[in-house]
Design an enzyme around this catalytic site. Sequence first.
Site, PDB file in Angstrom:
ATOM      1  N   ASP A   1       0.832  -1.221   0.000  1.00  0.00           N
ATOM      2  CA  ASP A   1       0.000   0.000   0.000  1.00  0.00           C
ATOM      3  C   ASP A   1       0.860   1.263   0.000  1.00  0.00           C
ATOM      4  O   ASP A   1       0.367   2.357   0.223  1.00  0.00           O
ATOM      5  CB  ASP A   1      -0.949   0.006   1.200  1.00  0.00           C
TER       6      ASP A   1
ATOM      7  N   GLU B   1       3.057   2.211   2.163  1.00  0.00           N
ATOM      8  CA  GLU B   1       3.605   2.672   3.441  1.00  0.00           C
ATOM      9  C   GLU B   1       5.060   2.224   3.534  1.00  0.00           C
ATOM     10  O   GLU B   1       5.465   1.237   2.933  1.00  0.00           O
ATOM     11  CB  GLU B   1       2.787   2.106   4.609  1.00  0.00           C
TER      12      GLU B   1
ATOM     13  N   ARG C   1      10.576  26.879   0.350  1.00  0.00           N
ATOM     14  CA  ARG C   1      10.112  28.049  -0.414  1.00  0.00           C
ATOM     15  C   ARG C   1       8.810  28.625   0.152  1.00  0.00           C
ATOM     16  O   ARG C   1       8.446  29.741  -0.136  1.00  0.00           O
ATOM     17  CB  ARG C   1       9.960  27.693  -1.902  1.00  0.00           C
ATOM     18  N   GLN C   2       8.101  27.825   0.970  1.00  0.00           N
ATOM     19  CA  GLN C   2       6.898  28.358   1.654  1.00  0.00           C
ATOM     20  C   GLN C   2       7.320  28.679   3.084  1.00  0.00           C
ATOM     21  O   GLN C   2       6.982  27.978   4.037  1.00  0.00           O
ATOM     22  CB  GLN C   2       5.772  27.319   1.612  1.00  0.00           C
TER      23      GLN C   2
ATOM     24  N   HIS D   1      16.663  27.265   0.951  1.00  0.00           N
ATOM     25  CA  HIS D   1      16.208  28.362   0.083  1.00  0.00           C
ATOM     26  C   HIS D   1      15.963  29.653   0.872  1.00  0.00           C
ATOM     27  O   HIS D   1      16.338  30.724   0.422  1.00  0.00           O
ATOM     28  CB  HIS D   1      14.946  27.946  -0.665  1.00  0.00           C
TER      29      HIS D   1
ATOM     30  N   ASP E   1      20.053  35.920 -10.865  1.00  0.00           N
ATOM     31  CA  ASP E   1      19.346  37.080 -10.306  1.00  0.00           C
ATOM     32  C   ASP E   1      20.198  37.728  -9.221  1.00  0.00           C
ATOM     33  O   ASP E   1      21.110  37.114  -8.669  1.00  0.00           O
ATOM     34  CB  ASP E   1      17.948  36.702  -9.780  1.00  0.00           C
TER      35      ASP E   1
ATOM     36  N   LYS F   1      16.434  39.004 -13.026  1.00  0.00           N
ATOM     37  CA  LYS F   1      15.329  38.109 -13.387  1.00  0.00           C
ATOM     38  C   LYS F   1      14.005  38.633 -12.844  1.00  0.00           C
ATOM     39  O   LYS F   1      13.958  39.181 -11.742  1.00  0.00           O
ATOM     40  CB  LYS F   1      15.647  36.736 -12.774  1.00  0.00           C
TER      41      LYS F   1
ATOM     42  N   ARG G   1      10.225  36.976 -12.152  1.00  0.00           N
ATOM     43  CA  ARG G   1       9.401  35.768 -12.242  1.00  0.00           C
ATOM     44  C   ARG G   1       7.960  36.160 -12.517  1.00  0.00           C
ATOM     45  O   ARG G   1       7.357  36.905 -11.753  1.00  0.00           O
ATOM     46  CB  ARG G   1       9.509  34.951 -10.951  1.00  0.00           C
TER      47      ARG G   1
ATOM     48  N   ASP H   1      23.032  28.569  -9.419  1.00  0.00           N
ATOM     49  CA  ASP H   1      21.803  28.891  -8.671  1.00  0.00           C
ATOM     50  C   ASP H   1      21.674  27.914  -7.504  1.00  0.00           C
ATOM     51  O   ASP H   1      22.332  26.873  -7.493  1.00  0.00           O
ATOM     52  CB  ASP H   1      20.591  28.782  -9.612  1.00  0.00           C
TER      53      ASP H   1
HETATM   54  C1  R5P Z   1      14.521  31.173  -7.004  1.00  0.00           C
HETATM   55  O1  R5P Z   1      14.504  32.050  -6.155  1.00  0.00           O
HETATM   56  C2  R5P Z   1      15.589  30.124  -6.995  1.00  0.00           C
HETATM   57  O2  R5P Z   1      16.814  30.647  -6.566  1.00  0.00           O
HETATM   58  C3  R5P Z   1      15.746  29.489  -8.360  1.00  0.00           C
HETATM   59  O3  R5P Z   1      16.186  30.481  -9.270  1.00  0.00           O
HETATM   60  C4  R5P Z   1      14.457  28.897  -8.849  1.00  0.00           C
HETATM   61  O4  R5P Z   1      13.947  28.000  -7.912  1.00  0.00           O
HETATM   62  C5  R5P Z   1      14.668  28.205 -10.180  1.00  0.00           C
HETATM   63  O5  R5P Z   1      13.452  27.741 -10.655  1.00  0.00           O
HETATM   64  P1  R5P Z   1      13.285  27.292 -12.154  1.00  0.00           P
HETATM   65  O6  R5P Z   1      14.359  26.307 -12.477  1.00  0.00           O
HETATM   66  O7  R5P Z   1      11.906  26.686 -12.184  1.00  0.00           O
HETATM   67  O8  R5P Z   1      13.356  28.512 -13.016  1.00  0.00           O
END
Ligand code: R5P
Length: 303
Positions: free
Chosen positions: A53, A55, A110-111, A143, A181, A204, A206, A230
Site C-alpha cells: 500500500d 507505506e 520556499r513556503q 532556500h 538574479d 530576473k 518571475r 543557482d
Molecule cells: C529562485 O529564487 C531560486 O533561486 C531558483 O532560481 C528557482 O527556484 C529556479 O526555478 P526554475 O528552475 O523553475 O526557473
Amino acid sequence: MRTCPSTYKTRYTIPRDDRMYVVGGSASQLLSKELAKVLKAKLAKTEIKRFPDDECYVRIDEDLDGEDVIVVQTTWPDKNIVELFLLQDAVRQFDVSSLTTVAPYFGYARQDKQFKPGEPISARALARLIQIQTDEFLTVDVHAPSVIDWFDKATARNIHAYPAIGRHLKAKGIELVLSPDEGRAENAKRVADVVGCDADFLVKERLDGETVEMAPKTLEVKGKKVAIVDDIISTGGTIAKAAEQLKKQGAAKIIAACTHGVFAKDGLSKLKEICDEVCATDTIENPATCISVAAEIAKATKD
Ligand code: R5P
C-alpha cells in the site's frame, strides 16, 4: 565535546570520535556513503522498503547503543519525509549518544511565510516535526535561511555548497561565474572566489511558477567559459533564459551548476539542449549529480 541544547540535553553530549554511524535514507544513498567515507564512520546496514500500500518500512540492522548517529535524508519528495521520521524513530530505539539529522535538501523551504491568508507556513511545519527526535540538524543552502530559526529545540545550521561547486568549476577552467538574479549574486561571488575568477549577475523577473523573464544585459563573455550558478534548478526556466543571453553574446562554453537539482518536468533535458554541461550536488540524487557536499557536511559535524 559539545553540549547539545536540545530536548535531550540533560542526557546526551556530542563527543566526536570514531564511534559514529551514518544512516542513509533512500533519498540520500550516495551522499551517505560519501559522508561515512569522509568521516571515517561506519555506514549502517538498513532495510528500507515499501509495503504494497506504499507505506514505508525501515529497519536498522546494527547495534547503535552508545554511538553518535547521523541520519541523512532529503525531505523531498513527500514520501521521503515520512521515511526520515521513521529512521529517526528507529535510531531512538537505541540508547544512542547523539543523533544528528541531515536533510541535505530541505523541501518546502520556499513556503517560509504566508503569502496569502489561510496558507500554512510549510517550512515551519516541517522544522517543528524534524526537531522532535534530533539533537542537531544540518541542511545545505536552504532556500530561505530564516527556516533555521524555526528550530528552537535542536541546534540547527545551514551549510553552504559553494566551496564544493567552486572546486568543480575550477577544474573545468571556468572564467566567469554568473548568478541568474541579483538576490543570489553573493553566492555566485563566493563560488567565483573559489574558482579564482570574476562574478556577475543578471536581473530576473518571475512571472509565474514556470515563467521567468531576464532583462537584457551586456556581459563580457565572448569566447569565455561561463558558469551559471543557482541554489535550485526546478523547471530549468531561469537557467535557460540566462543561457540564451550567454549564447547570443558568444560564450564559448556554458555550464549550469546548482546545489539542488530538482529538475521538475523535463527541466534537465531542456537544459542539456542549451548548456554544454549541467551539474548538481548530491543533496538530490539524479543523473546530473556530479558534485558531493560530503566534505562540507563532515566539516560542519566537527565544528
Ligand atoms: C529562485 O529564487 C531560486 O533561486 C531558483 O532560481 C528557482 O527556484 C529556479 O526555478 P526554475 O528552475 O523553475 O526557473
